[in-house]
Scaffold this motif. Sequence first.
Motif, mmCIF file in Angstrom:
data_model
loop_
_atom_site.group_PDB
_atom_site.id
_atom_site.type_symbol
_atom_site.label_atom_id
_atom_site.label_comp_id
_atom_site.label_asym_id
_atom_site.label_seq_id
_atom_site.Cartn_x
_atom_site.Cartn_y
_atom_site.Cartn_z
ATOM 1 N N PHE A 17 0.847 -1.182 0.000
ATOM 2 C CA PHE A 17 0.000 0.000 0.000
ATOM 3 C C PHE A 17 0.890 1.241 0.000
ATOM 4 C CE2 PHE A 17 -3.873 -2.239 0.779
ATOM 5 C CZ PHE A 17 -3.551 -3.318 1.609
ATOM 6 N N SER A 18 0.311 2.342 -0.445
ATOM 7 C CA SER A 18 0.993 3.627 -0.254
ATOM 8 C C SER A 18 0.829 4.036 1.221
ATOM 9 C CB SER A 18 0.420 4.687 -1.198
ATOM 10 O OG SER A 18 -0.983 4.807 -1.016
ATOM 11 N N LEU A 19 1.789 4.842 1.725
ATOM 12 C CA LEU A 19 1.896 5.106 3.172
ATOM 13 C C LEU A 19 1.637 6.574 3.493
ATOM 14 C CD1 LEU A 19 2.897 4.416 6.120
ATOM 15 C CD2 LEU A 19 5.169 5.081 5.331
ATOM 16 N N ILE A 20 0.809 6.787 4.538
ATOM 17 C CA ILE A 20 0.683 8.125 5.136
ATOM 18 C C ILE A 20 1.124 8.003 6.597
ATOM 19 C CG2 ILE A 20 -0.884 9.951 5.873
ATOM 20 C CD1 ILE A 20 -2.556 9.469 3.438
ATOM 21 N N PRO A 21 2.269 8.652 6.977
ATOM 22 C CA PRO A 21 2.675 8.655 8.392
ATOM 23 C C PRO A 21 1.791 9.646 9.170
ATOM 24 C CG PRO A 21 4.524 9.171 6.908
ATOM 25 C CD PRO A 21 3.269 9.304 6.116
ATOM 26 N N LEU A 22 1.366 9.245 10.367
ATOM 27 C CA LEU A 22 0.527 10.100 11.223
ATOM 28 C C LEU A 22 1.390 10.703 12.319
ATOM 29 C CD1 LEU A 22 -2.532 7.681 11.593
ATOM 30 C CD2 LEU A 22 -2.276 9.553 9.967
ATOM 31 N N ARG A 23 1.183 12.022 12.561
ATOM 32 C CA ARG A 23 2.002 12.711 13.559
ATOM 33 C C ARG A 23 1.447 12.564 14.979
ATOM 34 N NH1 ARG A 23 5.675 16.535 11.260
ATOM 35 N NH2 ARG A 23 5.219 17.063 9.099
ATOM 36 N N ASP A 24 0.127 12.722 15.146
ATOM 37 C CA ASP A 24 -0.421 12.833 16.505
ATOM 38 C C ASP A 24 -1.774 12.140 16.669
ATOM 39 O OD1 ASP A 24 -1.491 16.319 16.052
ATOM 40 O OD2 ASP A 24 -1.868 14.494 14.901
ATOM 41 N N ILE A 25 -1.994 11.077 15.926
ATOM 42 C CA ILE A 25 -3.270 10.360 16.047
ATOM 43 C C ILE A 25 -3.048 8.888 15.778
ATOM 44 C CG2 ILE A 25 -3.875 10.810 13.614
ATOM 45 C CD1 ILE A 25 -6.805 10.954 14.498
ATOM 46 N N VAL A 26 -3.773 8.053 16.521
ATOM 47 C CA VAL A 26 -3.780 6.601 16.306
ATOM 48 C C VAL A 26 -5.201 6.210 15.908
ATOM 49 C CG1 VAL A 26 -3.503 4.323 17.346
ATOM 50 C CG2 VAL A 26 -1.882 6.150 17.907
ATOM 51 N N ILE A 27 -5.341 5.497 14.804
ATOM 52 C CA ILE A 27 -6.665 5.090 14.326
ATOM 53 C C ILE A 27 -6.826 3.598 14.553
ATOM 54 C CG2 ILE A 27 -8.194 4.974 12.309
ATOM 55 C CD1 ILE A 27 -6.651 7.383 11.191
ATOM 56 N N PHE A 28 -8.000 3.229 15.092
ATOM 57 C CA PHE A 28 -8.288 1.832 15.400
ATOM 58 C C PHE A 28 -9.216 1.248 14.332
ATOM 59 C CE2 PHE A 28 -6.399 1.462 19.553
ATOM 60 C CZ PHE A 28 -6.353 2.772 20.014
ATOM 61 N N PRO A 29 -9.246 -0.094 14.208
ATOM 62 C CA PRO A 29 -10.175 -0.745 13.252
ATOM 63 C C PRO A 29 -11.632 -0.342 13.545
ATOM 64 C CG PRO A 29 -8.547 -2.319 14.040
ATOM 65 C CD PRO A 29 -8.348 -1.070 14.852
ATOM 66 N N THR A 30 -12.407 -0.233 12.462
ATOM 67 C CA THR A 30 -13.849 0.119 12.461
ATOM 68 C C THR A 30 -14.085 1.591 12.790
ATOM 69 O OG1 THR A 30 -14.406 -0.358 14.782
ATOM 70 C CG2 THR A 30 -14.409 -2.238 13.227
ATOM 71 N N MET A 31 -13.079 2.354 13.134
ATOM 72 C CA MET A 31 -13.265 3.758 13.488
ATOM 73 C C MET A 31 -13.295 4.605 12.212
ATOM 74 S SD MET A 31 -13.361 3.806 16.808
ATOM 75 C CE MET A 31 -14.203 2.228 16.595
ATOM 76 N N VAL A 32 -14.230 5.516 12.140
ATOM 77 C CA VAL A 32 -14.308 6.484 11.049
ATOM 78 C C VAL A 32 -13.749 7.804 11.576
ATOM 79 C CG1 VAL A 32 -15.814 7.751 9.468
ATOM 80 C CG2 VAL A 32 -16.304 5.351 10.033
ATOM 81 N N THR A 33 -12.639 8.237 10.971
ATOM 82 C CA THR A 33 -11.897 9.365 11.527
ATOM 83 C C THR A 33 -11.403 10.276 10.421
ATOM 84 O OG1 THR A 33 -11.099 7.829 13.229
ATOM 85 C CG2 THR A 33 -10.012 9.983 13.101
ATOM 86 N N PRO A 34 -11.502 11.615 10.597
ATOM 87 C CA PRO A 34 -10.910 12.529 9.615
ATOM 88 C C PRO A 34 -9.399 12.658 9.852
ATOM 89 C CG PRO A 34 -12.011 13.771 11.326
ATOM 90 C CD PRO A 34 -12.264 12.330 11.628
ATOM 91 N N VAL A 35 -8.627 12.711 8.759
ATOM 92 C CA VAL A 35 -7.171 12.877 8.831
ATOM 93 C C VAL A 35 -6.798 14.043 7.929
ATOM 94 C CG1 VAL A 35 -4.940 11.810 8.382
ATOM 95 C CG2 VAL A 35 -6.802 10.414 9.266
ATOM 96 N N PHE A 36 -5.980 14.947 8.431
ATOM 97 C CA PHE A 36 -5.535 16.097 7.655
ATOM 98 C C PHE A 36 -4.150 15.796 7.094
ATOM 99 C CE2 PHE A 36 -8.851 19.101 8.560
ATOM 100 C CZ PHE A 36 -9.423 18.607 9.732
ATOM 101 N N VAL A 37 -4.041 15.922 5.750
ATOM 102 C CA VAL A 37 -2.816 15.561 5.036
ATOM 103 C C VAL A 37 -2.238 16.819 4.413
ATOM 104 C CG1 VAL A 37 -1.801 14.141 3.227
ATOM 105 C CG2 VAL A 37 -3.724 13.262 4.576
ATOM 106 N N GLY A 38 -0.963 17.089 4.664
ATOM 107 C CA GLY A 38 -0.332 18.290 4.128
ATOM 108 C C GLY A 38 0.988 18.034 3.450
ATOM 109 N N ARG A 39 1.712 16.966 3.830
ATOM 110 C CA ARG A 39 3.005 16.694 3.221
ATOM 111 C C ARG A 39 2.822 16.180 1.783
ATOM 112 N NH1 ARG A 39 5.889 13.584 8.264
ATOM 113 N NH2 ARG A 39 3.735 12.964 8.683
ATOM 114 N N LYS A 40 3.756 16.556 0.896
ATOM 115 C CA LYS A 40 3.629 16.243 -0.523
ATOM 116 C C LYS A 40 3.544 14.741 -0.776
ATOM 117 C CE LYS A 40 5.737 17.202 -5.011
ATOM 118 N NZ LYS A 40 6.875 17.803 -5.743
#
Length: 777
Positions: free
Chosen positions: A8-31
């Motif tokens: 898969f392509s990868l998005i590193p997260l700075r300050d959030i942990v997402i669990f299975p079945t959770m619907v969560t907004p993620v803000f992406v800024g790095r190119k």
Amino acid sequence: MADKTEQFSLIPLRDIVIFPTMVTPVFVGRKKSINALDVAGDTDKKIFLVLQKDSGVNDPGIEDLYNVGLVADILQVLKLPDGSIKVLVEGAYRAEIKDLFVEEECTYVNVKPFEDKNEDETFYKYLRESLMQHFKEFAQTENKIPKEIYDSIVKMDDLNNLSYMIASNLSIRVSEQQEILEIASLSERIEKIIEFIEMETEIKKIDKKIKQRVKSQMTKTQREYYLNEQIKAINKELGRDEDIKADIEELQTAINEKKMPKIVREKAEKELKKLRIMPPMSAETTVVRNYLDWIVSLPWGEYTEDILDLEKAENILNRDHYGLEKPKERILEFLAVKKFSERIKGPILCFVGPPGVGKTSLAKSIAESMNRNFVRLSLGGVRDEAEIRGHRRTYIGSMPGKIIQSVRRAESMNPVFLLDEIDKLGMDFRGDPSSALLEALDPEQNNSFSDHYLEVDFDLSKVFFITTANTVESIPHALLDRMEVIRIPGYTEREKLNIAEKYLFPKQLSEHNIPAEKVDIAENAILDVIRYYTKEAGVRNLERELASVIRKAAKKLVTENNVTSVKVTRKNLENLLGVKRFRLEHVEESEDVGVATGLAWTPYGGDILQTEVAAYEGNGQLQITGHIGDVMQESARTALSVVKSRARRFQVPAYKFKDFDIHLHVPEGAVPKDGPSAGITMATAILSALSGIYVDCNIAMSGEINLRGKVLPVGGIKEKVLAAHRAGVKKVILPEDNRKDLTEVPSDVKKQISVVFAKTIDDVFDIVLKTKTKEMG
């Protein structure tokens, strides 16, 4: 879901942990992260999300990422005005990173699904109940959980999803959420969540208490009043309240009853007032309480009444000490003057003498004869000024100095105060205690002695100070100037005999609890103990040897059945004490060439030294042996010069000083010797050796010599004359200026010795040199 590796392509997260079945907004800024979204959108709309270990790293490698992350479905992508993207994701399943491929535009990962461990599901029901109970308690203390989320969590059936949902709503650090995500066992994951819930619940409870306390904050005065009231209530419950009140009242009574000076009373009242309002358990309270204890325990205005009965005082002094006429006379003079004037200041006496002559015991007898309390302070090794003046109250464990401590121990303001071994005061970086003693020993200042701890003046003017020292030379001059020196040089052989018979032997019998009729010692046996088993100015070693005699006699009484009493005589003394340790000084030759009998002073009393001179062919060198000091070596050179100046009178040819070496030796080379008093002895021996004229060795002499041949005065006359008497010498030569010192010599000794006084070396030569000569090579 197949147990296989996926990419898969990868998005590193700075300050959030997402669990299975959770619907969560993620803000992406790095190119790279935006490109990863594009790649996922063009394929199966799945992306891998994983937490960075350090949120500050902008382009993380595999070492900067946690190992376990989440494969998530992209539900919605929304571009924001600032160029960043808001993406709504739904967690699908956990996965573990196997490989990471960093490309210029995007980062890819190979991952493998991270499955739960197979477990026995019997206890899942109890785990669910415990988890829900803790979560409900947490929700009551945590107001941030919305009601709809709380309701949905309560209705959940799947335990796995329930654990993830609760974990995502806890107010814990992202690293702790990551820890929960990485737990493979469901039961362990639930236990860890319960642990975090309990911790969060306690934190919220404490936070709530602190907030309530802040809201009800009182002013400083109100707060102190409140706390004091609480302390009083606690002490009352514990039964301490009455004890504290009683202690304060006891201190108040003591202050009222003491005859304190006005300034001291005001200081004590001020400190007591401070003590009344202080919390009983505070450190400052202990400091103030200790200070007040010291103040009220000092004998303010308390004096013992002097007994001014001179006859009684004289009897007590004579009872306890044999001889010591000068000290006794000085005490009786003080008592006599005291009868005429009550305002007389306490004298400062300094008893100077060798060890064991009775300096300390004399001070005790003085106290008894005056009806005063006695206190002793040993100054040997005292180096800290605070030991004399006390510590300031700012220091931990501070207390008054030894002067004030000793006065409290004496329980009166006018004790006989013995400052023992004043010549052994030290000095280092902590100050000079001898300077601190100046105020205490100065009659013009000691009525207002200042102790750092007391912070008020203390009157020492009525204290009878007595100091002791072995030598005057090591006493600081400023201290010595304030004291009246009384020398106690030592005892004669006859005095020692009397002391042993009247004091020491009866005392030792009493201490050993042996009846006087069981052990007796003859007078000649005591004399032998004095002559052959001790060598001292005092009687301390004599007392030890007599105690040893009594112990040996006691052993004989116990072990030998037919012995009922022991008589110690000169014959059996050696069996009890062993071989003789010292030899009696005596003059070996009645007359000889190159030998003269000198008199010396030692810490043990006087001694005789037969100075020897040998002249032999050489080149005019003077050799001096016998462990002698610089002063004595200079005296020897001076003596040689005096002999040279008188060589013609005694027909000593000049070549004797050029072609002969002179060897001067003072016996007992292991014993250090120094001082100028052997000058006339060395001059006599040198002249005799060079001229061949015999010297009368039965005449002993002592005197310093100068280049003009004048005989100068020396010290230790009493000890030197006594040494001559012990050695059987019948005539002694002394300097004319020492005539006045002969009054110190006991009359019985003066009757047996003829003393001749010399003004010049010629007087000495006329007395000791014989008319006959010995032919020299």
